[in-house]
Write an enzyme that holds these catalytic residues in place. Structure first.
Site, short mmCIF file in Angstrom:
data_model
loop_
_atom_site.label_atom_id
_atom_site.label_comp_id
_atom_site.label_asym_id
_atom_site.label_seq_id
_atom_site.Cartn_x
_atom_site.Cartn_y
_atom_site.Cartn_z
N SER A 125 0.83 -1.20 0.00
CA SER A 125 0.00 0.00 0.00
C SER A 125 0.86 1.25 0.00
CB SER A 125 -0.87 -0.03 1.26
OG SER A 125 -1.46 1.22 1.48
N TYR A 150 -2.23 -1.79 10.91
CA TYR A 150 -2.47 -2.20 9.53
C TYR A 150 -1.30 -1.79 8.64
CZ TYR A 150 -3.80 -1.55 4.71
OH TYR A 150 -3.76 -1.53 3.34
N LYS A 154 1.92 -4.01 6.44
CA LYS A 154 2.37 -3.90 5.05
C LYS A 154 3.88 -3.68 5.00
CE LYS A 154 -1.56 -4.72 3.28
NZ LYS A 154 -1.77 -6.04 2.68
C1 UD1 Z 1 -7.40 4.34 3.72
C2 UD1 Z 1 -6.43 4.00 4.79
C3 UD1 Z 1 -5.20 3.39 4.15
C4 UD1 Z 1 -5.60 2.13 3.41
C5 UD1 Z 1 -6.72 2.43 2.44
C6 UD1 Z 1 -7.26 1.09 1.97
C7 UD1 Z 1 -6.88 5.56 6.64
C8 UD1 Z 1 -6.38 6.73 7.41
N1 UD1 Z 1 -6.13 5.18 5.60
O1 UD1 Z 1 -6.79 5.28 2.83
O2 UD1 Z 1 -4.22 3.10 5.11
O3 UD1 Z 1 -4.49 1.62 2.72
O4 UD1 Z 1 -7.78 3.15 3.04
O5 UD1 Z 1 -8.38 1.24 1.18
O6 UD1 Z 1 -7.91 4.99 6.96
N2 UD1 Z 1 -12.96 10.84 3.39
C9 UD1 Z 1 -13.98 11.72 3.73
N3 UD1 Z 1 -15.15 11.19 4.22
C10 UD1 Z 1 -15.35 9.85 4.38
C11 UD1 Z 1 -14.32 8.97 4.03
C12 UD1 Z 1 -13.13 9.48 3.54
O7 UD1 Z 1 -13.83 12.94 3.60
O8 UD1 Z 1 -16.43 9.46 4.85
C13 UD1 Z 1 -11.71 11.37 2.85
C14 UD1 Z 1 -10.49 11.02 3.69
O9 UD1 Z 1 -10.27 11.99 4.67
C15 UD1 Z 1 -9.40 10.99 2.61
C16 UD1 Z 1 -10.11 10.54 1.35
O10 UD1 Z 1 -11.50 10.78 1.59
O11 UD1 Z 1 -8.89 12.28 2.40
C17 UD1 Z 1 -9.92 9.06 1.05
O12 UD1 Z 1 -10.25 8.32 2.21
P1 UD1 Z 1 -10.28 6.71 2.20
O13 UD1 Z 1 -11.11 6.24 1.09
O14 UD1 Z 1 -10.62 6.27 3.58
O15 UD1 Z 1 -8.79 6.32 1.84
P2 UD1 Z 1 -7.41 6.70 2.58
O16 UD1 Z 1 -7.64 7.36 3.87
O17 UD1 Z 1 -6.58 7.41 1.59
#
Ligand code: UD1
Length: 337
Positions: A125, A150, A154
């Site tokens: 990842s 997690y 990795k």
């Molecule tokens: C997340 C994990 C990462 C993992 C990946 C696997 C965290 C901090 N990181 O990545 O370690 O490898 O998933 O799929 O959990 N967001 C919102 N509202 C929401 C959900 C997300 O604003 O309800 C934003 C988050 O703040 C982020 C972006 O959307 O900026 C992407 O979020 P997400 O899909 O959870 O992925 P990551 O955080 O990048």
């Protein structure tokens, strides 16, 4: 050519099984169904016209792993997806993550180490980079201290594979995924999050369907053009295809090093608001969202430099953000129909 796909009924695993079968590989899936369902086999068969062999098995059971490889002694290629992937859960229950993600890796490698030749693809990842200093992120960017158990599994997984490669006949490719989204264009398979989705795109599509009332956007005070965090969202089918290319590279002995690492992303960063607006366009509706505070542990920005994957693997992501979101939306509509 026979390939073992662990976690082959999961989100990325199932799409990879389809691409492997399309390329003529014979696939055996191991999955413990902890975060997937046997119905995925039907979707895979509907797309590729072939049902893969499936063994319901838990890779934490070492003796079962040994028996499996004794029975299937002609397997030389393994794509290892089986792992837990929820960041929050890993903080609550770290030992579950070390057992699920590390013990299972060790047991599979122990069996491959007995062979004269083995090819191993590992799901890593972009989380290993933490908040990288330079964008886009190249593979030689330093690995930073993991922010969750997690993420640590990795990093440790990559280290284990690298150390084992020095003393065995196992050739490996470590694939560092950015943010996989979307579903197969046929909507036969896709992502099936259990409970409230933690990831952005499933939360958006469920909100679009009315299953969730409102999307919380975690922070608009990041140092990015519109203040929301930036990620590299890659279509799961593009990602799946990269696994087939990587596996072939090892099976054909085209690899230069015993362990090679590739970023898998599109190379383009998109902000949370850009994702929302692209979704609104493809679904032809407004999304109910509100800006809230930052989510703990989130980084500002992560998107891939994909030159190495483009040049060395000869692979490039094809789908646009809108295409990826359209496929995710089609899938969400199908499963709720
Ligand atoms: C997340 C994990 C990462 C993992 C990946 C696997 C965290 C901090 N990181 O990545 O370690 O490898 O998933 O799929 O959990 N967001 C919102 N509202 C929401 C959900 C997300 O604003 O309800 C934003 C988050 O703040 C982020 C972006 O959307 O900026 C992407 O979020 P997400 O899909 O959870 O992925 P990551 O955080 O990048």
């Amino acid at each position: 050519m026979k390939v073992l796909v662990t976690g082959g009924l999961g989100f990325i695993g199932s799409h990879t099984v389809v691409e492997l079968q399309n390329e003529g590989f014979e696939v055996i899936i191991i999955d413990n169904l902890s975060n997937s369902s046997e119905e995925v086999l039907v979707g895979i068969e509907n797309i590729s016209g072939k049902k893969p062999v499936f063994e319901k098995m838990d890779l934490r059971e070492k003796n079962a792993v040994i028996s499996f490889f004794e029975k299937h002694n002609d397997i030389n290629g393994v794509i290892h997806f089986a792992a837990s992937k929820a960041v929050g859960e890993s903080v609550e229950n770290p030992l579950l993550y070390y057992e699920n993600n590390i013990n299972t890796l060790v047991y599979v490698l122990q069996e491959l180490q007995k062979k004269d030749d083995a090819s191993f693809i590992f799901s890593s990842s972009c989380t290993v980079y933490g908040q990288a200093e330079k964008m886009p992120i190249t593979e030689d960017a330093p690995v930073q201290m993991a922010m969750s158990p997690y993420g640590n599994t990795k990093q440790i997984g990559e280290e284990i594979i690298t150390e084992v490669a020095k003393v065995s006949n196992i050739k490996s490719i470590l694939l560092r995924y950015f943010n996989p989204i979307g579903a197969h264009p046929t909507a036969e398979i896709g992502e099936l999050p259990i409970g409230v989705p933690q990831n952005l795109v499933p939360f958006i599509t469920q909100t679009g369907m009315g299953l969730r009332q409102q999307l919380a956007v975690y922070g608009d005070d990041y140092p990015t053009p519109d203040g929301t965090a930036v990620r590299d969202y890659i279509h799961v089918v593009d990602l799946a295809k990269a696994h087939v290319v990587a596996l072939k590279r090892l099976l054909e002995n085209k690899n230069i090093d015993k362990v090679e690492t590739f970023n898998l992303g599109t190379g383009t960063g998109s902000s949370v608001l850009e994702v929302i607006h692209a979704f609104e366009k493809v679904s032809n509706q407004k999304l109910n969202y509100k800006i809230v505070g930052r989510r703990e542990g989130d980084i500002t920005s992560a998107y891939a430099n994909t030159d190495k994957a483009n040049e060395v693997l000869g692979w490039k992501a094809q789908s646009t953000l809108e295409e990826s979101l359209a496929s995710a939306w089609k899938w969400e509509q199908k499963i709720r129909a």
